[in-house]
Motif scaffolding. Structure first.
Motif, PDB file in Angstrom:
ATOM      1  N   GLY A 111       0.820  -1.199   0.000  1.00 43.42           N
ATOM      2  CA  GLY A 111       0.000   0.000   0.000  1.00 43.42           C
ATOM      3  C   GLY A 111       0.852   1.246   0.000  1.00 43.42           C
ATOM      4  N   VAL A 112       0.316   2.297  -0.580  1.00 38.30           N
ATOM      5  CA  VAL A 112       0.992   3.592  -0.571  1.00 38.30           C
ATOM      6  C   VAL A 112       0.008   4.652  -0.105  1.00 38.30           C
ATOM      7  CG1 VAL A 112       2.704   3.056  -2.334  1.00 38.30           C
ATOM      8  CG2 VAL A 112       0.512   3.972  -3.026  1.00 38.30           C
ATOM      9  N   THR A 113       0.546   5.617   0.623  1.00 38.21           N
ATOM     10  CA  THR A 113      -0.238   6.741   1.114  1.00 38.21           C
ATOM     11  C   THR A 113       0.501   8.017   0.748  1.00 38.21           C
ATOM     12  OG1 THR A 113      -0.954   5.398   2.984  1.00 38.21           O
ATOM     13  CG2 THR A 113      -1.273   7.771   3.179  1.00 38.21           C
TER      14      THR A 113
ATOM     15  N   SER B  92      -2.490   8.204  -8.069  1.00 39.20           N
ATOM     16  CA  SER B  92      -3.033   7.728  -9.349  1.00 39.20           C
ATOM     17  C   SER B  92      -2.003   6.920 -10.133  1.00 39.20           C
ATOM     18  CB  SER B  92      -3.579   8.890 -10.186  1.00 39.20           C
ATOM     19  OG  SER B  92      -2.548   9.760 -10.565  1.00 39.20           O
ATOM     20  N   GLU B  93      -0.720   7.231 -10.002  1.00 39.11           N
ATOM     21  CA  GLU B  93       0.321   6.419 -10.646  1.00 39.11           C
ATOM     22  C   GLU B  93       0.288   4.986 -10.127  1.00 39.11           C
ATOM     23  OE1 GLU B  93       4.421   7.785 -10.989  1.00 39.11           O
ATOM     24  OE2 GLU B  93       3.675   9.843 -10.692  1.00 39.11           O
ATOM     25  N   TYR B  94       0.173   4.845  -8.817  1.00 40.89           N
ATOM     26  CA  TYR B  94       0.126   3.515  -8.222  1.00 40.89           C
ATOM     27  C   TYR B  94      -1.178   2.793  -8.560  1.00 40.89           C
ATOM     28  CZ  TYR B  94       4.453   4.225  -5.710  1.00 40.89           C
ATOM     29  OH  TYR B  94       5.775   4.419  -5.406  1.00 40.89           O
ATOM     30  N   VAL B  95      -2.287   3.517  -8.576  1.00 47.09           N
ATOM     31  CA  VAL B  95      -3.565   2.915  -8.942  1.00 47.09           C
ATOM     32  C   VAL B  95      -3.468   2.326 -10.356  1.00 47.09           C
ATOM     33  CG1 VAL B  95      -5.987   3.404  -9.503  1.00 47.09           C
ATOM     34  CG2 VAL B  95      -4.966   4.362  -7.427  1.00 47.09           C
TER      35      VAL B  95
ATOM     36  N   VAL C  37      -7.574  -4.520  -5.687  1.00 44.60           N
ATOM     37  CA  VAL C  37      -7.013  -3.172  -5.588  1.00 44.60           C
ATOM     38  C   VAL C  37      -8.057  -2.288  -4.918  1.00 44.60           C
ATOM     39  CG1 VAL C  37      -6.136  -1.171  -6.862  1.00 44.60           C
ATOM     40  CG2 VAL C  37      -5.643  -3.494  -7.687  1.00 44.60           C
ATOM     41  N   VAL C  38      -7.631  -1.593  -3.862  1.00 45.28           N
ATOM     42  CA  VAL C  38      -8.528  -0.707  -3.123  1.00 45.28           C
ATOM     43  C   VAL C  38      -7.913   0.687  -3.110  1.00 45.28           C
ATOM     44  CG1 VAL C  38      -9.592  -0.233  -0.887  1.00 45.28           C
ATOM     45  CG2 VAL C  38      -9.369  -2.599  -1.684  1.00 45.28           C
ATOM     46  N   THR C  39      -8.754   1.676  -3.396  1.00 45.56           N
ATOM     47  CA  THR C  39      -8.261   3.055  -3.427  1.00 45.56           C
ATOM     48  C   THR C  39      -9.171   3.948  -2.590  1.00 45.56           C
ATOM     49  OG1 THR C  39      -7.455   2.685  -5.670  1.00 45.56           O
ATOM     50  CG2 THR C  39      -7.656   4.971  -4.963  1.00 45.56           C
ATOM     51  N   THR C  40      -8.531   4.793  -1.782  1.00 46.81           N
ATOM     52  CA  THR C  40      -9.253   5.814  -1.034  1.00 46.81           C
ATOM     53  C   THR C  40      -8.734   7.175  -1.502  1.00 46.81           C
ATOM     54  OG1 THR C  40      -7.663   5.895   0.778  1.00 46.81           O
ATOM     55  CG2 THR C  40      -9.446   4.277   0.958  1.00 46.81           C
ATOM     56  N   LYS C  41      -9.128   8.218  -0.825  1.00 46.96           N
ATOM     57  CA  LYS C  41      -8.739   9.573  -1.231  1.00 46.96           C
ATOM     58  C   LYS C  41      -7.220   9.753  -1.260  1.00 46.96           C
ATOM     59  CE  LYS C  41      -9.351  14.390   0.015  1.00 46.96           C
ATOM     60  NZ  LYS C  41      -9.931  15.330   0.962  1.00 46.96           N
ATOM     61  N   ASN C  42      -6.531   9.254  -0.245  1.00 54.10           N
ATOM     62  CA  ASN C  42      -5.077   9.495  -0.181  1.00 54.10           C
ATOM     63  C   ASN C  42      -4.243   8.213  -0.115  1.00 54.10           C
ATOM     64  OD1 ASN C  42      -5.807   8.820   2.407  1.00 54.10           O
ATOM     65  ND2 ASN C  42      -4.552  10.397   3.381  1.00 54.10           N
ATOM     66  N   SER C  43      -4.833   7.088  -0.466  1.00 54.17           N
ATOM     67  CA  SER C  43      -4.059   5.842  -0.442  1.00 54.17           C
ATOM     68  C   SER C  43      -4.627   4.818  -1.425  1.00 54.17           C
ATOM     69  CB  SER C  43      -4.032   5.242   0.968  1.00 54.17           C
ATOM     70  OG  SER C  43      -5.313   4.768   1.314  1.00 54.17           O
ATOM     71  N   THR C  44      -3.801   3.873  -1.735  1.00 58.30           N
ATOM     72  CA  THR C  44      -4.232   2.716  -2.525  1.00 58.30           C
ATOM     73  C   THR C  44      -3.400   1.524  -2.094  1.00 58.30           C
ATOM     74  OG1 THR C  44      -4.694   1.872  -4.747  1.00 58.30           O
ATOM     75  CG2 THR C  44      -2.651   3.095  -4.469  1.00 58.30           C
ATOM     76  N   TYR C  45      -3.981   0.355  -2.217  1.00 58.66           N
ATOM     77  CA  TYR C  45      -3.194  -0.848  -1.938  1.00 58.66           C
ATOM     78  C   TYR C  45      -3.639  -1.968  -2.851  1.00 58.66           C
ATOM     79  CZ  TYR C  45      -6.947  -2.858   0.971  1.00 58.66           C
ATOM     80  OH  TYR C  45      -8.125  -3.373   1.429  1.00 58.66           O
ATOM     81  N   ILE C  46      -2.721  -2.888  -3.028  1.00 56.54           N
ATOM     82  CA  ILE C  46      -2.987  -4.100  -3.786  1.00 56.54           C
ATOM     83  C   ILE C  46      -2.751  -5.278  -2.865  1.00 56.54           C
ATOM     84  CG2 ILE C  46      -0.627  -4.209  -4.689  1.00 56.54           C
ATOM     85  CD1 ILE C  46      -1.816  -5.414  -7.277  1.00 56.54           C
ATOM     86  N   GLU C  47      -3.685  -6.213  -2.917  1.00 56.54           N
ATOM     87  CA  GLU C  47      -3.530  -7.430  -2.144  1.00 56.54           C
ATOM     88  C   GLU C  47      -3.589  -8.599  -3.116  1.00 56.54           C
ATOM     89  OE1 GLU C  47      -5.006  -7.947   2.030  1.00 56.54           O
ATOM     90  OE2 GLU C  47      -6.330  -9.366   0.993  1.00 56.54           O
ATOM     91  N   GLN C  48      -2.557  -9.437  -3.065  1.00 58.89           N
ATOM     92  CA  GLN C  48      -2.484 -10.607  -3.919  1.00 58.89           C
ATOM     93  C   GLN C  48      -2.589 -11.843  -3.035  1.00 58.89           C
ATOM     94  OE1 GLN C  48       1.270  -8.882  -5.594  1.00 58.89           O
ATOM     95  NE2 GLN C  48       0.529  -9.914  -7.441  1.00 58.89           N
ATOM     96  N   ASP C  49      -3.437 -12.761  -3.418  1.00 64.70           N
ATOM     97  CA  ASP C  49      -3.627 -14.009  -2.686  1.00 64.70           C
ATOM     98  C   ASP C  49      -3.341 -15.146  -3.665  1.00 64.70           C
ATOM     99  OD1 ASP C  49      -4.453 -16.218  -1.239  1.00 64.70           O
ATOM    100  OD2 ASP C  49      -6.367 -15.348  -0.631  1.00 64.70           O
ATOM    101  N   ILE C  50      -2.212 -15.808  -3.471  1.00 65.97           N
ATOM    102  CA  ILE C  50      -1.780 -16.867  -4.382  1.00 65.97           C
ATOM    103  C   ILE C  50      -1.797 -18.191  -3.625  1.00 65.97           C
ATOM    104  CG2 ILE C  50       0.012 -17.660  -5.964  1.00 65.97           C
ATOM    105  CD1 ILE C  50       1.170 -14.734  -5.689  1.00 65.97           C
ATOM    106  N   ASN C  51      -2.602 -19.110  -4.093  1.00 65.04           N
ATOM    107  CA  ASN C  51      -2.649 -20.451  -3.505  1.00 65.04           C
ATOM    108  C   ASN C  51      -1.700 -21.319  -4.322  1.00 65.04           C
ATOM    109  OD1 ASN C  51      -3.224 -23.071  -2.682  1.00 65.04           O
ATOM    110  ND2 ASN C  51      -5.350 -22.556  -2.219  1.00 65.04           N
ATOM    111  N   TYR C  52      -0.458 -21.403  -3.873  1.00 66.11           N
ATOM    112  CA  TYR C  52       0.573 -22.127  -4.617  1.00 66.11           C
ATOM    113  C   TYR C  52       0.305 -23.629  -4.715  1.00 66.11           C
ATOM    114  CZ  TYR C  52       3.678 -18.149  -5.146  1.00 66.11           C
ATOM    115  OH  TYR C  52       4.226 -16.950  -5.519  1.00 66.11           O
TER     116      TYR C  52
END
Length: 185
Positions: free
Chosen positions: A90-92, A100-103, A123-138
């Motif tokens: 995540g970035v804030t 927006s670059e990260y989004v 991918v979740v974005t709010t006013k001043n942050s965004t994050y990516i969550e990856q869930d990999i079932n290897y």
């Protein structure tokens, strides 16, 4: 005399074959032990059994200008192999253009992996942050689908499509990732 000569030649051949077979087995054993010493030396650096089973919580380091970066991983492993990886980055920032670059980058990543079963990206974005969550079932994902996206170079998969925990940890360390045992199974 002829029988004695045949017996002597037979004994010599048996001795030569025995030496050859013993030498070959010894070389293979030494090579295997050498590889294990290298692996075990590295494994001893961790305060958990990298060849066992459990769950880890890991944090990463990343620096970027004008943004605060938050990285963590939850790793499940069994018998020294990854079974599941949940990664969060995540970035804030107070600057919307930075966000927006990260989004855009996160959404591109999501599109690249779209359709790969057992590889989920959110991918979740709010006013001043965004994050990516990856869930990999290897343990279920088709590693060949991941290689199609990422390419063959620098893959962490074994030939049978598994990922060794020690390999993932070594890769993570190059990016400043540190892990602690959450649960031992």
């Amino acid at each position: 005399m002829k029988n004695k000569l045949i017996i002597v030649i037979t004994i010599i051949i048996v001795i030569i074959l025995s030496i050859f077979i013993y030498s070959n087995k010894t070389n293979k054993l030494e090579e295997k032990q050498s590889k294990n010493i290298i692996s075990n030396k590295k494994a001893k650096d961790y305060q958990f059994d990298v060849f066992g089973s459990g769950e880890l919580h890991c944090t990463g380091n990343a620096k970027a200008s004008n943004v605060k970066v938050d990285i963590w991983y939850d790793v499940a492993y069994k018998d020294g192999y990854l079974t599941r990886l949940i990664s969060h980055q995540g970035v804030t920032s107070i600057n919307n253009s930075d966000i927006s670059e990260y989004v855009n980058a996160y959404n591109k990543l999501k599109d690249d992996y779209k359709g790969i079963k057992h590889y989920d990206i959110n991918v979740v974005t709010t006013k001043n942050s965004t994050y990516i969550e990856q869930d990999i079932n290897y343990s279920l994902v088709n590693y060949k689908d991941i290689i199609k996206v990422e390419g063959q170079d620098n893959q962490i998969f074994t030939p049978d499509g598994k990922v060794k925990l020690i390999t993932w940890l070594n890769l993570g360390e190059t990016f400043g990732t540190k892990c602690n045992l959450k649960t031992k199974i």
